[in-house]
Design an enzyme around this catalytic site. Structure first.
Site, PDB file in Angstrom:
ATOM      1  N   HIS A 175     -17.547 -42.803  38.932  1.00 20.54           N
ATOM      2  CA  HIS A 175     -16.614 -42.471  37.849  1.00 20.54           C
ATOM      3  C   HIS A 175     -16.848 -41.033  37.349  1.00 20.54           C
ATOM      4  O   HIS A 175     -16.815 -40.773  36.145  1.00 20.54           O
ATOM      5  CB  HIS A 175     -16.760 -43.463  36.681  1.00 20.54           C
ATOM      6  CG  HIS A 175     -16.237 -44.832  36.981  1.00 20.54           C
ATOM      7  ND1 HIS A 175     -14.891 -45.143  36.903  1.00 20.54           N
ATOM      8  CD2 HIS A 175     -16.872 -45.966  37.374  1.00 20.54           C
ATOM      9  CE1 HIS A 175     -14.724 -46.422  37.220  1.00 20.54           C
ATOM     10  NE2 HIS A 175     -15.916 -46.944  37.521  1.00 20.54           N
ATOM     11  N   ASP A 227     -21.401 -48.601  36.827  1.00 14.21           N
ATOM     12  CA  ASP A 227     -20.532 -49.591  37.467  1.00 14.21           C
ATOM     13  C   ASP A 227     -19.723 -48.953  38.593  1.00 14.21           C
ATOM     14  O   ASP A 227     -19.524 -47.742  38.640  1.00 14.21           O
ATOM     15  CB  ASP A 227     -19.584 -50.202  36.439  1.00 14.21           C
ATOM     16  CG  ASP A 227     -18.658 -49.160  35.823  1.00 14.21           C
ATOM     17  OD1 ASP A 227     -19.132 -48.039  35.544  1.00 14.21           O
ATOM     18  OD2 ASP A 227     -17.469 -49.464  35.613  1.00 14.21           O
ATOM     19  N   GLU A 228     -19.240 -49.782  39.488  1.00 12.51           N
ATOM     20  CA  GLU A 228     -18.273 -49.410  40.535  1.00 12.51           C
ATOM     21  C   GLU A 228     -18.671 -48.132  41.262  1.00 12.51           C
ATOM     22  O   GLU A 228     -17.825 -47.294  41.575  1.00 12.51           O
ATOM     23  CB  GLU A 228     -16.869 -49.285  39.931  1.00 12.51           C
ATOM     24  CG  GLU A 228     -16.373 -50.614  39.363  1.00 12.51           C
ATOM     25  CD  GLU A 228     -15.036 -50.512  38.669  1.00 12.51           C
ATOM     26  OE1 GLU A 228     -14.246 -51.467  38.761  1.00 12.51           O
ATOM     27  OE2 GLU A 228     -14.779 -49.496  37.990  1.00 12.51           O
ATOM     28  N   ALA A 229     -19.972 -48.010  41.579  1.00 13.04           N
ATOM     29  CA  ALA A 229     -20.453 -46.834  42.320  1.00 13.04           C
ATOM     30  C   ALA A 229     -20.321 -47.105  43.811  1.00 13.04           C
ATOM     31  O   ALA A 229     -21.298 -47.051  44.576  1.00 13.04           O
ATOM     32  CB  ALA A 229     -21.898 -46.535  41.927  1.00 13.04           C
TER      33      ALA A 229
END
Length: 539
Positions: A280, A343-345
């Site tokens: 992100h 998150d969401e790496a």
């Protein structure tokens, strides 16, 4: 009317009021819809969040032109809460409500700090009777939480900014109240769409009414970097220059951020800033080419995809960048926590992710803050004292849930934000115009009707430190959008965080929530009229 009749009538009226407060109707009386249209006298404790203990009894107190707000003369913090209360009540009541030292008056509304440690940092006792109201707390935050209960005991018209007709009565009795969890948060994503200082302040005021004590600001993402960092100025000036859909974006100067922190503190809320990493991070990567592994800056991004960006974990400049950002942000933030995302790496290998978190978490500690990360942090090694924020679903892979639960058994604290329960950007139904639906539709009952202590299998109840309601803003760009998606779900999440588990009951809660409808309207909150809630008929 005879003398006997005149003496009997008040007793009869008092009995009727007590029956009404208990939800009892008289034989032969017309049935009362649930909830009834707001009456002058709200039953004691009929507020959100539900108080821990309510003992009704005695005569109500009426706020009049003669009412004074009394404080301990040597407590500036008590006086600040009293000034806040007076500012709430003066516009609608039309009464002067001067704030005076305790010895200058009798009766009225008294705010007092005491040595009652059992009330904790945020607990309070509200005692109401014909002679006055006394709010007692161990700490100023407790007085402030008690003021929110006092406020909700009054008719909804008290929220209006013009003089309204009274009477302004608070039912008699005693409320003794302490929170279930110390962490009761709401997150506002200011990265997907930017929100001004005044818009954030408006949300802070809305959160205060429901005893929220943490404001989590998501300050960076692929679509925008929203906080000025002197060491890396292009983060804000370039990385903050756009948003989802290609709008102008924006960022907070350090003075802007300090003003948000100050205003939140005046409402006894702690700001928890988040810099999401290693994923992100497109706004940062676009601002500084050297942060990319190939040395090439990508273009700014205005879409809504996730998982495509990553800081370059092997590069040493990455950790210079992280150190500078955390150092400057920590210096601006008086609160305990600093959120590092995680998150969401999806573009970061597992080995790189573990290595990155091993380098970054000590930086947070070096600058005096405690780490919070999204629950993917438990795939690495959470630092001692760190909190993991769980945002999975009821249907999340059991292995992922067990990873989080195992970390909790090893001492990592949990903040619960299950997306299919408390993500405020999820659509209510298929017909909801705003929001997303990747976690499913989240109506008001679903958002409220779960138990944080028992939610995550295998996690000790003691590991649960609280709850938080995130509002992601891919589709949210105005105050009206915030209102529609946060209300009426936010008060329910606040109740999960504050009220004892024994008070948790959807059938009773929906009636108390329905009575918030006129208050929302008086505050100018254009809320979603869920068909699951029996809202009062419009007057």
């Amino acid at each position: 009317m005879s003398v006997r009749q005149r003496r009997t009538l008040p007793r009869v009226l008092g009995a009727l009021l007590l029956l009404a407060a208990a939800g009892v109707t008289c034989v032969g009386a017309a049935p009362v819809p649930a909830p009834a249209a707001e009456t002058t006298l709200r039953p004691l404790g009929q507020v959100v969040p539900a108080p821990a203990s309510v003992v009704p009894g005695g005569q109500p107190y009426t706020i009049t032109a003669a009412t004074r707000i009394r404080v301990d003369e040597d407590s500036s913090e008590s006086r600040a809460v009293a000034d806040y209360l007076a500012g709430l009540l003066r516009p609608s009541t039309g009464h002067p409500l001067p704030v005076v030292d305790e010895y200058e008056a009798l009766g009225g509304i008294r705010l007092r700090l005491s040595g009652e440690k059992a009330l904790g940092d945020e607990g309070y006792r509200l005692q109401s009777g014909r002679g006055g109201i006394t709010l007692t707390a161990h700490r100023p935050a407790g007085l402030f939480r008690g003021v929110q209960t006092l406020r909700q005991q009054l008719p909804a018209a008290v929220e209006k900014d013009t003089v309204q007709q009274g009477p302004w009565q608070v039912a008699g009795g005693t409320i003794t109240d302490t929170p279930r969890y110390a962490y009761r948060g709401a997150m506002l994503d200011v990265s997907r769409h930017f929100f001004t200082v005044d818009q954030v302040k408006r949300y802070i005021d809305q959160l205060a009414l429901y005893k929220i004590n943490k404001l989590h600001l998501h300050l960076s993402d692929d679509q925008g970097w929203r906080i000025a960092i002197d060491s890396w100025p292009r983060l804000a000036t370039y990385g903050g220059s756009t948003q989802v859909g290609g709008g102008p974006g924006g960022h907070y100067t350090k003075d802007d951020y300090k003003e948000i922190v100050r205003y939140a503190a005046s409402r006894h809320q702690e700001v928890v800033p988040e810099i999401d990493m290693p994923g992100h991070t497109n706004a940062a990567l676009a601002s500084y080419a050297e942060l990319n592994c190939d040395g090439v800056a990508p273009p700014l991004y205005t879409g809504t995809n996730v998982g495509f960006s990553s800081l370059c974990v092997p590069k040493e400049v990455t950790y210079d960048f992280v150190d500078d950002v955390i150092r400057e942000l920590a210096a601006l933030t008086p609160g305990k926590y600093l959120h590092i995302g995680g998150d969401e790496a999806h573009s970061t290998s597992h080995a790189d992710y573990v290595a990155f978190m091993a380098r970054v978490q000590p930086v947070v500690a070096r600058y005096g803050k405690t780490v919070i990360g999204w629950h993917q942090l438990t795939g690495a090694t959470p630092a001692e004292g760190a909190l993991a924020q769980y945002w999975g679903l009821d249907r999340t892979n059991p292995a992922e849930k067990e990873q989080v639960a195992a970390a909790a058994r090893n001492g990592t604290g949990l903040i619960l934000s299950p997306a299919d329960r408390v993500y405020l950007d999820m659509k209510y139904t298929k017909d909801t115009k705003l929001g997303l639906a990747w976690a499913g539709y989240v109506e008001v009952q679903r958002s409220y009707d779960w138990n944080p202590a028992a939610y995550l299998p295998g996690a000790p109840e003691s590991a649960v430190k609280g709850v938080e309601a995130p509002l992601w803003t891919e589709t949210i760009s105005t105050n009206a959008h915030i209102d529609q998606m946060a209300f009426p779900r936010l008060p329910g999440v606040a109740e999960l965080g504050w009220s004892p588990a024994a008070t948790h009951d959807w059938e009773r809660y929906k009636l108390r929530l329905a009575e918030q409808g006129p208050r929302f309207e008086a505050l100018g909150i254009d809320y979603y009229r869920s068909p699951q809630v029996p809202w009062p008929a419009a007057e």
